[in-house]
Scaffold this motif. Sequence first.
Motif, mmCIF file in Angstrom:
data_model
loop_
_atom_site.group_PDB
_atom_site.id
_atom_site.type_symbol
_atom_site.label_atom_id
_atom_site.label_comp_id
_atom_site.label_asym_id
_atom_site.label_seq_id
_atom_site.Cartn_x
_atom_site.Cartn_y
_atom_site.Cartn_z
ATOM 1 N N PRO A 48 -0.754 5.130 -5.228
ATOM 2 C CA PRO A 48 -0.451 5.117 -3.789
ATOM 3 C C PRO A 48 0.878 4.405 -3.532
ATOM 4 O O PRO A 48 1.171 3.395 -4.186
ATOM 5 N N GLN A 49 1.669 4.945 -2.615
ATOM 6 C CA GLN A 49 3.013 4.417 -2.400
ATOM 7 C C GLN A 49 3.180 3.733 -1.059
ATOM 8 O O GLN A 49 3.875 2.727 -0.962
ATOM 9 N N ARG B 136 0.215 -2.574 -7.392
ATOM 10 C CA ARG B 136 0.662 -2.537 -5.992
ATOM 11 C C ARG B 136 -0.281 -3.312 -5.086
ATOM 12 O O ARG B 136 0.146 -3.884 -4.087
ATOM 13 N N MET B 137 -1.565 -3.326 -5.449
ATOM 14 C CA MET B 137 -2.516 -4.082 -4.640
ATOM 15 C C MET B 137 -2.190 -5.574 -4.728
ATOM 16 O O MET B 137 -2.234 -6.276 -3.725
ATOM 17 N N PRO C 30 2.563 1.395 2.117
ATOM 18 C CA PRO C 30 1.784 0.169 2.349
ATOM 19 C C PRO C 30 0.496 0.419 3.124
ATOM 20 O O PRO C 30 -0.509 -0.265 2.886
ATOM 21 N N GLN D 191 -12.790 -2.823 10.030
ATOM 22 C CA GLN D 191 -14.033 -3.192 9.364
ATOM 23 C C GLN D 191 -13.798 -4.333 8.375
ATOM 24 O O GLN D 191 -14.530 -5.315 8.353
ATOM 25 N N ALA D 192 -12.740 -4.217 7.581
ATOM 26 C CA ALA D 192 -12.432 -5.248 6.586
ATOM 27 C C ALA D 192 -12.117 -6.573 7.270
ATOM 28 O O ALA D 192 -12.534 -7.639 6.800
ATOM 29 N N VAL E 76 -11.870 1.693 9.241
ATOM 30 C CA VAL E 76 -11.880 1.025 7.939
ATOM 31 C C VAL E 76 -11.078 -0.279 7.933
ATOM 32 O O VAL E 76 -11.552 -1.309 7.467
ATOM 33 N N SER E 77 -9.840 -0.237 8.451
ATOM 34 C CA SER E 77 -8.993 -1.430 8.350
ATOM 35 C C SER E 77 -9.543 -2.550 9.233
ATOM 36 O O SER E 77 -9.419 -3.736 8.913
ATOM 37 N N TYR F 55 0.755 -6.183 -2.654
ATOM 38 C CA TYR F 55 0.367 -6.117 -1.247
ATOM 39 C C TYR F 55 -0.261 -7.439 -0.812
ATOM 40 O O TYR F 55 0.086 -7.998 0.227
ATOM 41 N N MET F 56 -1.176 -7.955 -1.651
ATOM 42 C CA MET F 56 -1.868 -9.196 -1.314
ATOM 43 C C MET F 56 -0.880 -10.354 -1.194
ATOM 44 O O MET F 56 -0.988 -11.184 -0.294
ATOM 45 N N LEU G 184 -2.143 1.230 -9.167
ATOM 46 C CA LEU G 184 -2.810 0.758 -7.950
ATOM 47 C C LEU G 184 -3.035 -0.749 -8.026
ATOM 48 O O LEU G 184 -2.786 -1.477 -7.070
ATOM 49 N N ILE H 167 -2.125 1.719 0.706
ATOM 50 C CA ILE H 167 -2.573 0.622 -0.159
ATOM 51 C C ILE H 167 -3.500 -0.320 0.609
ATOM 52 O O ILE H 167 -4.568 -0.700 0.124
ATOM 53 N N GLY H 168 -3.111 -0.655 1.854
ATOM 54 C CA GLY H 168 -3.937 -1.527 2.687
ATOM 55 C C GLY H 168 -5.299 -0.924 2.971
ATOM 56 O O GLY H 168 -6.318 -1.602 2.954
ATOM 57 N N LEU H 169 -5.297 0.388 3.207
ATOM 58 C CA LEU H 169 -6.539 1.100 3.476
ATOM 59 C C LEU H 169 -7.470 1.027 2.262
ATOM 60 O O LEU H 169 -8.671 0.784 2.392
ATOM 61 N N MET H 170 -6.904 1.216 1.087
ATOM 62 C CA MET H 170 -7.720 1.156 -0.121
ATOM 63 C C MET H 170 -8.270 -0.248 -0.346
ATOM 64 O O MET H 170 -9.393 -0.410 -0.795
ATOM 65 N N GLY H 171 -7.456 -1.254 -0.005
ATOM 66 C CA GLY H 171 -7.917 -2.629 -0.160
ATOM 67 C C GLY H 171 -8.992 -3.001 0.844
ATOM 68 O O GLY H 171 -9.750 -3.936 0.642
ATOM 69 N N SER H 172 -9.041 -2.261 1.957
ATOM 70 C CA SER H 172 -10.018 -2.563 3.009
ATOM 71 C C SER H 172 -11.407 -2.045 2.682
ATOM 72 O O SER H 172 -12.378 -2.445 3.309
#
Lengths: 365, 351
Positions: B268-269, A346-347, B271, A193-194, A190-191, A350-351, A343, B274-279
Amino acid sequence: MSETTSDVILESIDLVKHFGSSGFFGPPTVVHAVDGVSLTIRRGETFAIVGESGCGKSTLGRLLLRLIEPTQGDVLYEGRSILSLDAAEMRRLRRDLQIIFQDPFASLNPRMNVGDIISEPLWLHGLGSKSDRREQTAELLRTVGLLPAHADRYPHEFSGGQRQRIGIARALAGNPKLIIGDEPVSALDVSIQAQIVNLLEDLKERYGLTLVVVAHDLAVIRHMSDRVAVMYLGEIVELSSTDDLFENPLHPYTQALLTAIPIPNPQGRRPKPLLQGDVPSPTAPPSGCRFHTRCPHARSICKENHPVAENAGGGRMVACHFWREIQNAGSGALSAPAQSPALTKRMELYMTWRERQEQTKNSNG
Amino acid sequence: MIDNVALHARSADTTGATHSGRDALLRVENLSIRFDGAPPDVNVVDDVTLSVAKGKTLCLVGESGCGKSVTALSLMGLLPTPPARIVGGSAYFGGKDLFRMSEREKADMRGNQTAMIFQEPMTSLNPVFTVGDQIVEGILRHRKVSKSEARERALEMLRRVRIPAPEKRMQAYPHEMSGGMRQRIMIAMALANGPELLIADEPTTALDVTIQAQIISLIRQLQDESGMAMILITHDLGVVAEIADEVAVMYAGKIVEAGSVDKIFMDPQHPYTIGLMGSVPSIGRRQGKLATIRGTVPPAELMPKGCRFMPRCPFADVRCVTDPPPLAEITPGHSARCWYAPLEIHRGGVA
């Protein structure tokens, strides 16, 4: 369709591909892999071909590049039939039309180093001197997010994602106009893939490429593509702009596909009408509408008459006898449940930090 | 035909009670597994603690090489030793430690109280026996029944996994079936002896999306009927959201986040989570570029001493380089292995 020929880069006209066996042990069997596919791909767009295994999507991708010869029909590149070209002309054309394969493990020669793999197309087409090619290879490696030093290594030394980057660099080497990606990310984590999805988008923008993505992952297609063709048993059953297709699917098969996608949100759990049974064998496709054996809306006419592709307005095309009635059944339209505030917050965080991470990486090297 | 699964669209909110482990059917504590030849102190599975209660589903989520399948194989006693060795921890299943059983006891248990299904049904089925014979074999191994009783039971299992014309299918060979049908056969075989725990390793990854939906719905229905516990291993967050009660996210051999499915998706806590969900691209309208996680999982010989996610983490700093963070509880039943969780408190301000 009302497109002028100038913005059409690739066109297929009534393409048919049958694979046959001589029937040594029994009656001959014919696989109807692709049956009467006509479509146009516009310059600069991302066009997706979606369907389940055995629907003929990969065969169609190969036909569009003339990697295999069609049984019937024609492919036009820039308005010119590529089927009439001789070997030398075809080879010249291959610079413009490239392909990325699904399995980066199987599509790279394990005995060639990465530099040779990437520069082979340049060498084949007689582009530049040896030192030019080395320089260009280094540049290509950087473009796809690898290091020029990687040119001396061999494919087995790389991870799946890195190998896919090598495959992309090779496809880019001849400066192509159109790239077909045959399930370009489905073998990757998945990671990773992105990362590859983003890379393909960057490259498309940078080089003004036209992308044709053959895939089964509907979420990836929704994210990447401008238009989508849905295939079932060798035929296109629906063709539409991506947003229209996902927001208001017309064909019952498209509706079923969209319903089946598991949504990554536990709040989205809900009862689902599920498509029953398996895809029938392409050696003996059902009579009439090929989907009638699994279609929840099928009536007797569907068994007898093959539905013709109808214009559904807005550049959409659908092949179903009853699409007008079915579209209001409300099934299949996807509404993603809203992201939770925590979410979302935090997203964003994260970005922000991710961008900062990218900047420090670049300033360090 | 429309198969309404309203009954099985269970509510996703569950308490974090299974993680306390008191009413757990399976309780794994501090499991560590090492591969021979790996550098010292780098375990392929490291200090994994998890539990699953009767009737519940625990999803192990992670990417290739994170140790999720190795964990599952160790619980089934199917770990190839050598090269793999269990170097620490225990796994209690109904009061017995799975790691202290004799080979004989393990064989009695496998396919009986515990069962496993795999990603690729073609390679897990024997191509030279009919599927009927293969299901019957498992029943005769564990039950004192006659051959005809076993056949009757096998036929009933084929009906339960909704295989059309089961009498005819008993005589079929695996290659005569589609991928979805073969996976149904695997499920029938796994459930033939009524196991209390089913471990499913990527059971739908090789299947098309409409077939995947059928299999997920089938697994859920069978679980509701039998009340068995399940550990489902997957990398697909969509599948997790559909089926899990509890979730454990693994990265490079460690659990980095664990909690109820609602907590993991709504709050989700870690990183990595969170990164996985963003992917994962959204199926809604496009919202800009995908978030990505930088780089790849480091190979064992380059595994960082501190937090294993450190080289890829946007939030990492000096502390993460030197000190491995513990799996700390954030709220009851929800824990994350990160020094800086919750991130908005420790990383919210502009640095």
